[in-house]
Motif scaffolding. Structure first.
Motif, PDB file in Angstrom:
ATOM      1  N   GLN A 152       0.723  -1.002  -0.106  1.00 28.15           N
ATOM      2  CA  GLN A 152      -0.018  -0.044   0.209  1.00 28.15           C
ATOM      3  C   GLN A 152       0.935   1.294   0.018  1.00 28.15           C
ATOM      4  O   GLN A 152       0.227   2.157  -0.449  1.00 28.15           O
ATOM      5  CB  GLN A 152      -0.870   0.108   1.218  1.00 28.15           C
ATOM      6  N   VAL A 153       2.124   1.009   0.262  1.00 26.82           N
ATOM      7  CA  VAL A 153       2.948   2.436   0.882  1.00 26.82           C
ATOM      8  C   VAL A 153       4.032   2.648  -0.551  1.00 26.82           C
ATOM      9  O   VAL A 153       4.677   1.941  -1.071  1.00 26.82           O
ATOM     10  CB  VAL A 153       3.968   1.849   1.724  1.00 26.82           C
ATOM     11  N   GLU A 154       3.865   3.715  -1.005  1.00 27.04           N
ATOM     12  CA  GLU A 154       4.819   4.266  -2.121  1.00 27.04           C
ATOM     13  C   GLU A 154       5.975   4.573  -1.555  1.00 27.04           C
ATOM     14  O   GLU A 154       7.046   4.492  -1.828  1.00 27.04           O
ATOM     15  CB  GLU A 154       4.149   5.601  -2.691  1.00 27.04           C
ATOM     16  N   PHE A 168       0.771   7.100   0.164  1.00 27.16           N
ATOM     17  CA  PHE A 168       0.391   5.935  -0.270  1.00 27.16           C
ATOM     18  C   PHE A 168      -0.053   5.578  -1.864  1.00 27.16           C
ATOM     19  O   PHE A 168       0.029   6.851  -2.316  1.00 27.16           O
ATOM     20  CB  PHE A 168      -1.050   5.667   0.425  1.00 27.16           C
ATOM     21  N   PHE A 169       0.093   4.398  -2.332  1.00 26.04           N
ATOM     22  CA  PHE A 169      -0.424   4.079  -3.722  1.00 26.04           C
ATOM     23  C   PHE A 169      -1.879   4.516  -3.992  1.00 26.04           C
ATOM     24  O   PHE A 169      -2.754   4.281  -2.712  1.00 26.04           O
ATOM     25  CB  PHE A 169      -0.133   2.823  -3.989  1.00 26.04           C
ATOM     26  N   THR A 229       0.004 -10.310   0.439  1.00 27.23           N
ATOM     27  CA  THR A 229      -1.695  -9.810   0.233  1.00 27.23           C
ATOM     28  C   THR A 229      -1.712  -8.863  -0.351  1.00 27.23           C
ATOM     29  O   THR A 229      -0.776  -7.744  -0.349  1.00 27.23           O
ATOM     30  CB  THR A 229      -2.059  -9.715   1.807  1.00 27.23           C
ATOM     31  N   ASN A 230      -2.606  -8.278  -1.121  1.00 29.44           N
ATOM     32  CA  ASN A 230      -2.939  -6.993  -1.752  1.00 29.44           C
ATOM     33  C   ASN A 230      -3.944  -6.224  -1.325  1.00 29.44           C
ATOM     34  O   ASN A 230      -4.674  -5.572  -1.985  1.00 29.44           O
ATOM     35  CB  ASN A 230      -2.968  -7.526  -3.393  1.00 29.44           C
ATOM     36  N   LYS A 231      -4.401  -6.531   0.006  1.00 29.92           N
ATOM     37  CA  LYS A 231      -5.451  -5.787   0.761  1.00 29.92           C
ATOM     38  C   LYS A 231      -5.157  -4.227   0.467  1.00 29.92           C
ATOM     39  O   LYS A 231      -4.249  -3.582   0.822  1.00 29.92           O
ATOM     40  CB  LYS A 231      -5.383  -5.988   2.291  1.00 29.92           C
ATOM     41  N   LYS A 232      -6.391  -3.773   0.154  1.00 26.93           N
ATOM     42  CA  LYS A 232      -6.326  -2.103   0.084  1.00 26.93           C
ATOM     43  C   LYS A 232      -6.653  -1.600   1.364  1.00 26.93           C
ATOM     44  O   LYS A 232      -6.873  -2.385   2.415  1.00 26.93           O
ATOM     45  CB  LYS A 232      -7.838  -1.795  -0.866  1.00 26.93           C
ATOM     46  N   ARG A 233      -6.470  -0.269   1.350  1.00 29.80           N
ATOM     47  CA  ARG A 233      -6.654   0.424   2.761  1.00 29.80           C
ATOM     48  C   ARG A 233      -8.181   0.731   2.713  1.00 29.80           C
ATOM     49  O   ARG A 233      -8.682   0.664   1.959  1.00 29.80           O
ATOM     50  CB  ARG A 233      -5.627   1.630   2.750  1.00 29.80           C
TER      51      ARG A 233
END
Length: 235
Positions: A152-154, A168-169, A229-233
């Motif tokens: 989630q973090v750019e 964040f992305f 995991t590709n869980k969104k915020r």
């Protein structure tokens, strides 16, 4: 027996030490004077000196506290000497902050500089090694910012105050990443049980792994992996 022991106690020495009762009034006066001196000192330092403490500013605050504490209750320490210490500390602070504003190199020597700890969903390993941070402590900081996985973090940057800034992305660009949830690293293994995205537990690098031995990470050469995991915020 307990009552006899209490009656034998020298209550004056217990409560006052070697001072007299009249010294209590002097303590009140000393504390009031030093309290006002601290307020004046902090006002002269400005809001930045109170809100965002760098290492340099923390040293200044500790110095002011030490100078103020002793004369509040110690009869042998004069108030004038403590006020002189205050003046010297504030003068030194003003001189150093002047040079900090004039010279970037001097600023980085005195206050340190911001450092990137996460870039594009992975740890900036070389930078992270320089900081005295454990993974559990850092993951806790990220969770407080609403980060459940590194993808989630750019960018995550440790500021000179010690605070972590997180960028964040957008949801559509969120990647698979290393989970930051409590005890998430406990399930790490050198063996991949099911094909899919897996994250290196050391650097956060994520790639598709097939069933079998996971092998060494191409970034850090470590070989412990967990399911990514590709869980969104959720905001």
């Amino acid at each position: 027996m307990c009552l006899a022991f209490l009656l034998q106690l020298d209550w004056k020495e217990l409560l006052l030490g070697h001072e007299e009762w009249s010294f209590l009034l002097e303590i009140i006066l000393r504390t009031a004077i030093m309290f006002l001196t601290i307020i004046i000192g902090l006002r002269l330092l400005g809001k930045r000196g109170v809100k965002q403490l760098s290492i340099f500013e923390l040293v200044v605050i500790i110095g002011l506290g030490s100078a103020a504490g002793d004369p509040m209750f110690n009869k042998d320490v004069g108030i004038i000497s403590s006020i002189i210490v205050f003046v010297v500390i504030i003068l030194l602070y003003s001189i150093i902050t002047y040079f900090i504003a004039k010279n970037k190199k001097f600023e980085s020597i005195v206050e340190g500089k911001s450092i990137c700890l996460i870039k594009d969903g992975e740890f900036a390993v070389e930078n992270f090694k320089k900081e005295n941070l454990g993974s559990d402590e850092f993951f806790s900081e990220l969770r407080l910012k609403g980060v459940s996985q590194l993808g989630q973090v750019e960018q995550a940057i440790e500021e000179i105050s010690g605070e972590i800034s997180v960028f964040f992305f957008e949801d559509k660009n969120v990647k698979y990443g290393l989970s930051t949830m409590p005890n998430s690293l406990n399930s790490s293994s050198k063996y991949i049980k099911k094909e899919g995205y897996h994250a290196c537990t050391f650097c956060g690098h994520t790639e598709i792994k097939t069933e079998g031995i996971g092998g060494a990470c191409v970034v850090c050469k470590k070989d412990n992996w967990i399911v990514a995991t590709n869980k969104k915020r959720v905001t």
